[in-house]
Design an enzyme around this catalytic site. Structure first.
Site, PDB file in Angstrom:
ATOM      1  N   ASP A   1      15.971 -19.072  29.263  1.00  0.00           N
ATOM      2  CA  ASP A   1      16.759 -20.238  29.679  1.00  0.00           C
ATOM      3  C   ASP A   1      15.799 -21.421  29.768  1.00  0.00           C
ATOM      4  OD1 ASP A   1      19.403 -18.957  30.145  1.00  0.00           O
ATOM      5  OD2 ASP A   1      18.236 -17.770  31.553  1.00  0.00           O
TER       6      ASP A   1
ATOM      7  N   GLN B   1      27.647 -22.913  39.359  1.00  0.00           N
ATOM      8  CA  GLN B   1      27.146 -23.150  37.997  1.00  0.00           C
ATOM      9  C   GLN B   1      28.096 -22.645  36.917  1.00  0.00           C
ATOM     10  OE1 GLN B   1      23.537 -20.690  38.971  1.00  0.00           O
ATOM     11  NE2 GLN B   1      23.658 -20.112  36.827  1.00  0.00           N
TER      12      GLN B   1
ATOM     13  N   HIS C   1      14.381  -9.457  33.465  1.00  0.00           N
ATOM     14  CA  HIS C   1      14.165  -9.624  34.915  1.00  0.00           C
ATOM     15  C   HIS C   1      12.992  -8.768  35.385  1.00  0.00           C
ATOM     16  CE1 HIS C   1      18.660 -10.471  34.704  1.00  0.00           C
ATOM     17  NE2 HIS C   1      18.186 -11.579  35.253  1.00  0.00           N
TER      18      HIS C   1
ATOM     19  N   MET D   1      16.945 -10.495  25.643  1.00  0.00           N
ATOM     20  CA  MET D   1      17.679  -9.768  26.681  1.00  0.00           C
ATOM     21  C   MET D   1      18.441 -10.752  27.563  1.00  0.00           C
ATOM     22  SD  MET D   1      15.484  -6.518  27.705  1.00  0.00           S
ATOM     23  CE  MET D   1      14.922  -5.437  26.403  1.00  0.00           C
TER      24      MET D   1
HETATM   25  O1  PAF Z   1      18.994 -17.776  35.554  1.00  0.00           O
HETATM   26  C1  PAF Z   1      19.730 -17.367  36.482  1.00  0.00           C
HETATM   27  O2  PAF Z   1      19.920 -16.174  36.697  1.00  0.00           O
HETATM   28  C2  PAF Z   1      20.426 -18.375  37.379  1.00  0.00           C
HETATM   29  O3  PAF Z   1      20.786 -19.516  36.665  1.00  0.00           O
HETATM   30  C3  PAF Z   1      19.605 -18.746  38.630  1.00  0.00           C
HETATM   31  C4  PAF Z   1      18.324 -19.455  38.273  1.00  0.00           C
HETATM   32  C5  PAF Z   1      19.314 -17.496  39.442  1.00  0.00           C
HETATM   33  C6  PAF Z   1      20.429 -19.695  39.518  1.00  0.00           C
HETATM   34  O4  PAF Z   1      21.635 -19.122  39.910  1.00  0.00           O
END
Ligand code: PAF
Length: 281
Positions: A150, A61, A37, A184
């Site tokens: 992802d 989700q 991040h 990570m």
């Molecule tokens: O990758 C993530 O952290 C989540 O899937 C996202 C893109 C913030 C959507 O909730």
């Protein structure tokens, strides 16, 4: 750095930034931030007049059997990391703010959502696409930063943004790895010591698949078998899928050709980890 719990206040703050002539960089997250991040925040800070972070663990989700209630959270640590990265605005809505009533409108991205993560977690990408569409609608015109870790999510977000003509430029950023190759992820915290030592098996399997392609293997089944064999040699890991696809369409080319992506998903006792790498054939 300012934090906002309401949609109205966050939207107004970013509108004010744009009116002052500053381009906005947006980093959507579910919190429990790590160096992956941090690299997204750094990219957003460097390329824009101001950068904003969103922290929201999105229930849409998660399937009922998944880890929504135990998903790791540490808001104070997240805010400290955001501040040190130079983030200007942080949006931390609760579920009632994002979904004040039962949601009747969902965003579903056909095609790219259906295989791999979409097959293992059938409602997952509708939840991701819906919350990202909401976050984009709230944030307004911006550049938005997502990790390649992802990779399928990134493809879903790109397609959704383009299909809906949203005023957002989606930027993909390289996966950040531990020194032993483990990608990570906030979910790495679910691994016990033995599993943590075993977890670089995902990266090893991907590299073995890539090496096979670099050595001339053009049959997807053979590449899958190479990756599956590496995973099978690790007793604590259980293969969910190992696949090689066209990086843009997620279709398996026969024979393998072009810009490819190798992807794996592996289950440990409490953690399900995913990873991917690219290769040209
Ligand atoms: O990758 C993530 O952290 C989540 O899937 C996202 C893109 C913030 C959507 O909730």
């Amino acid at each position: 750095m300012k934090t906002y719990a309401t949609i109205a206040a966050f939207r107004e703050a970013l509108d004010t930034e744009r009116h002052a002539g500053r381009a906005v960089g947006l980093v959507p997250t579910m919190g429990y931030l790590h160096d992956g991040h941090r690299s997204l925040m750094d990219a957003a800070v460097v390329a824009n007049g101001v950068a904003a972070l969103t922290i929201f663990v999105n229930p849409l989700q998660f399937a009922p059997t998944e880890d929504l209630s135990t998903y790791p959270r540490d808001l104070q640590r997240d805010l400290a990391m955001a501040r040190s990265a130079g983030i200007g605005h942080v949006f931390t809505p609760d579920v009632a703010e994002m979904y004040p009533e039962a949601i009747a409108t969902t965003v579903s991205v056909a095609g790219v959502s259906s295989a791999l993560e979409g097959a293992s977690r059938p409602t997952h990408f509708d939840g991701v696409a819906t919350v990202v569409a909401k976050l984009f609608a709230i944030a307004g015109p911006c550049r938005a930063y997502f990790g390649e870790k992802d990779f399928q999510q990134l493809a879903v977000v790109r397609k959704m943004t383009s299909d809906l003509s949203l005023p957002v430029a989606v930027v993909g950023c390289p996966t950040v790895r531990e020194s032993d190759g483990l990608a990570m992820s906030s979910r790495n915290v679910y691994l016990n010591d033995a599993e943590r030592a075993a977890a670089p098996v995902l990266h090893r399997a991907l590299r073995a698949g890539r090496e096979a392609i670099e050595q001339g293997v053009r049959d997807a089944a053979a590449v899958r078998a190479v990756m599956a064999e590496v995973i099978a040699a690790e007793p604590l890991a259980r293969l969910d899928y190992a696949e090689v696809v066209d990086a843009a369409t997620f279709v398996v080319p026969a024979p393998l050709a072009g810009t490819l992506r190798l992807l794996v998903a592996v289950r440990f006792a409490k953690a399900r980890l995913i990873d991917n790498i690219g290769v040209l054939a």
